[in-house]
Scaffold this active site. Structure first.
Site, PDB file in Angstrom:
ATOM      1  N   ARG A  58       1.133  -1.133   0.074  1.00 42.85           N
ATOM      2  CA  ARG A  58      -0.256  -0.350  -0.085  1.00 42.85           C
ATOM      3  C   ARG A  58       0.767   0.697   0.120  1.00 42.85           C
ATOM      4  NH1 ARG A  58      -2.757  -4.476   1.832  1.00 42.85           N
ATOM      5  NH2 ARG A  58      -0.553  -4.566   2.688  1.00 42.85           N
ATOM      6  N   THR A  59       1.958   1.406   0.810  1.00 42.77           N
ATOM      7  CA  THR A  59       2.971   2.800   1.545  1.00 42.77           C
ATOM      8  C   THR A  59       3.624   2.768  -0.206  1.00 42.77           C
ATOM      9  OG1 THR A  59       2.546   2.309   3.956  1.00 42.77           O
ATOM     10  CG2 THR A  59       3.571   3.989   2.614  1.00 42.77           C
ATOM     11  N   LYS A  86      25.324  -5.627  -1.502  1.00 40.25           N
ATOM     12  CA  LYS A  86      26.650  -5.225  -1.499  1.00 40.25           C
ATOM     13  C   LYS A  86      27.546  -5.100  -0.482  1.00 40.25           C
ATOM     14  CE  LYS A  86      26.176  -4.341  -5.891  1.00 40.25           C
ATOM     15  NZ  LYS A  86      26.835  -3.211  -7.340  1.00 40.25           N
ATOM     16  N   ARG A 108      11.383   4.011   3.596  1.00 30.93           N
ATOM     17  CA  ARG A 108      10.605   2.915   4.741  1.00 30.93           C
ATOM     18  C   ARG A 108      12.502   1.741   5.012  1.00 30.93           C
ATOM     19  NH1 ARG A 108       5.386  -1.080   4.644  1.00 30.93           N
ATOM     20  NH2 ARG A 108       4.615   0.545   5.196  1.00 30.93           N
ATOM     21  N   HIS A 136       4.488   5.534  11.462  1.00 32.61           N
ATOM     22  CA  HIS A 136       4.259   5.611  10.339  1.00 32.61           C
ATOM     23  C   HIS A 136       3.141   6.824  10.517  1.00 32.61           C
ATOM     24  CE1 HIS A 136       2.971   4.171   6.604  1.00 32.61           C
ATOM     25  NE2 HIS A 136       2.542   2.448   6.591  1.00 32.61           N
TER      26      HIS A 136
HETATM   27  N1   CP Z   1      -0.322  -0.010   5.458  1.00 32.31           N
HETATM   28  C1   CP Z   1       0.852  -0.717   5.709  1.00 32.31           C
HETATM   29  O1   CP Z   1       2.009  -0.107   5.509  1.00 32.31           O
HETATM   30  O2   CP Z   1       0.671  -1.242   4.335  1.00 32.31           O
HETATM   31  P1   CP Z   1       1.851  -2.288   3.309  1.00 32.31           P
HETATM   32  O3   CP Z   1       3.047  -2.224   4.030  1.00 32.31           O
HETATM   33  O4   CP Z   1       1.466  -2.303   2.231  1.00 32.31           O
HETATM   34  O5   CP Z   1       2.800  -0.505   3.206  1.00 32.31           O
END
Ligand code: CP
Length: 307
Positions: A58-59, A86, A108, A136
């Site tokens: 999603r993100t 590497k 992330r 998040h």
């Molecule tokens: N909600 C969320 O962060 O989903 P993803 O891990 O798929 O990005």
């Protein structure tokens, strides 16, 4: 109004005014995604790099779609297919990306604080797309946007967050955001998944899901984060589901117009039954839709856009 920040690292440091600015800007971008030609020239000539050291559906996708709908150029880097394998360090990777002069780096990482470290050394804006079990922020913003859209506001709502609170960056960001916006937030989960002292964040702790969801306006279910668990903190998934899943039996304790949320991915039959995840109270896919608008708003505001 302008967002006077270089980076978006967490909800903890955002003011109510800043959250409202982001949510109102996101509301204004919803319409772009409903057009036949889903594109505006707002960020033409800008470059957004998505640097993901952890898996995401999603993100990452919604950041890419958001940037493309604003006409920015987007580059996706997955650590698994980059020179990270590497042995290149995070700082070397980031400094090399900086040398190519992008405008925004979305990161992330499994380490809490990784985006903060990059924000301190890079010229570019940094957006935290999830750092370990810390924050998040874009998830909490899209969650608040969705609640606002469905309920007309956030203040005064009773929100229950249930599941693996200890390992959840979604819970942490939402607790910061929802309490700032005036919601009454409670959390529930097995004792081993409730961080000691979490009450200091302004939430009430319930040891049973039934107490937590009683009369709730919003129930936010969380995924068991097996990838972050260092020891067996519950006996089995079957037992977890028996005591902490949201299902047809316990949903009746919540308000009749309760809304069910989940950040995804869902462990169907573990934290939530499929009939509820897909049922009329679920707004899980609305959350996903709003994720694009929230990320468009952040890309726009961080590049100097005004609302
Ligand atoms: N909600 C969320 O962060 O989903 P993803 O891990 O798929 O990005």
């Amino acid at each position: 109004m302008k967002l006077n920040r270089k980076d978006i690292l967490g909800i903890q440091e955002l003011s109510v005014e800043e959250i409202n600015l982001i949510l109102e800007t996101a509301d204004s971008f919803i319409e772009v995604s409903t057009r036949e030609i889903k594109k505006v020239p707002t960020l033409r000539g800008k470059t957004v790099i998505n640097l993901f050291y952890e898996a995401s559906t999603r993100t990452r996708t919604s950041f890419e779609i958001a940037a493309k709908r604003l006409s920015a150029d987007t580059i996706n880097i997955s650590a698994a297919t980059s020179s990270v394998v590497k042995g290149e360090t995070l700082i070397d990777t980031a400094k090399n990306l900086e040398a190519m002069n992008p405008d925004i780096i979305v990161i992330r990482h499994s380490a809490a604080g990784a985006p903060h470290m990059l924000a301190g050394i890079l010229r570019q804006s940094v957006i935290n797309a999830g750092d370990g079990a810390h924050e998040h922020p874009t998830q909490a913003l899209l969650d608040m946007m969705t609640i606002r859209a469905k309920k007309g506001g956030i203040a005064g709502l009773k929100v229950a967050i249930v599941g693996d609170i200890a390992h959840s960056r979604v819970a942490r960001s939402n607790i910061h955001g929802l309490t700032k916006m005036g919601a009454q937030v409670s959390v529930s989960g097995p004792a081993t998944m409730i961080p000691r002292g979490i009450e200091k964040m302004g939430v009430v702790v319930h040891m049973s899901i039934e107490e937590a969801i009683r009369d709730a306006d919003i129930i936010m279910m969380l995924r068991i984060q097996t990838e972050r668990e260092t020891q067996n903190i519950f006996p089995s998934l079957r037992e977890y589901a028996q005591y902490f899943s949201l299902n047809r039996k316990n949903i009746g304790l919540a308000r009749k117009d309760v809304l069910i949320m989940h950040p995804g991915p869902i462990n169907r039959g573990v934290e939530i039954s499929s009939d509820l995840a897909d049922g009329p109270h679920s707004i899980i896919l609305d959350q996903v839709t709003n994720g694009v608008a929230v990320r468009m708003a952040l890309l726009y505001l961080l590049t100097g856009g005004t609302s």
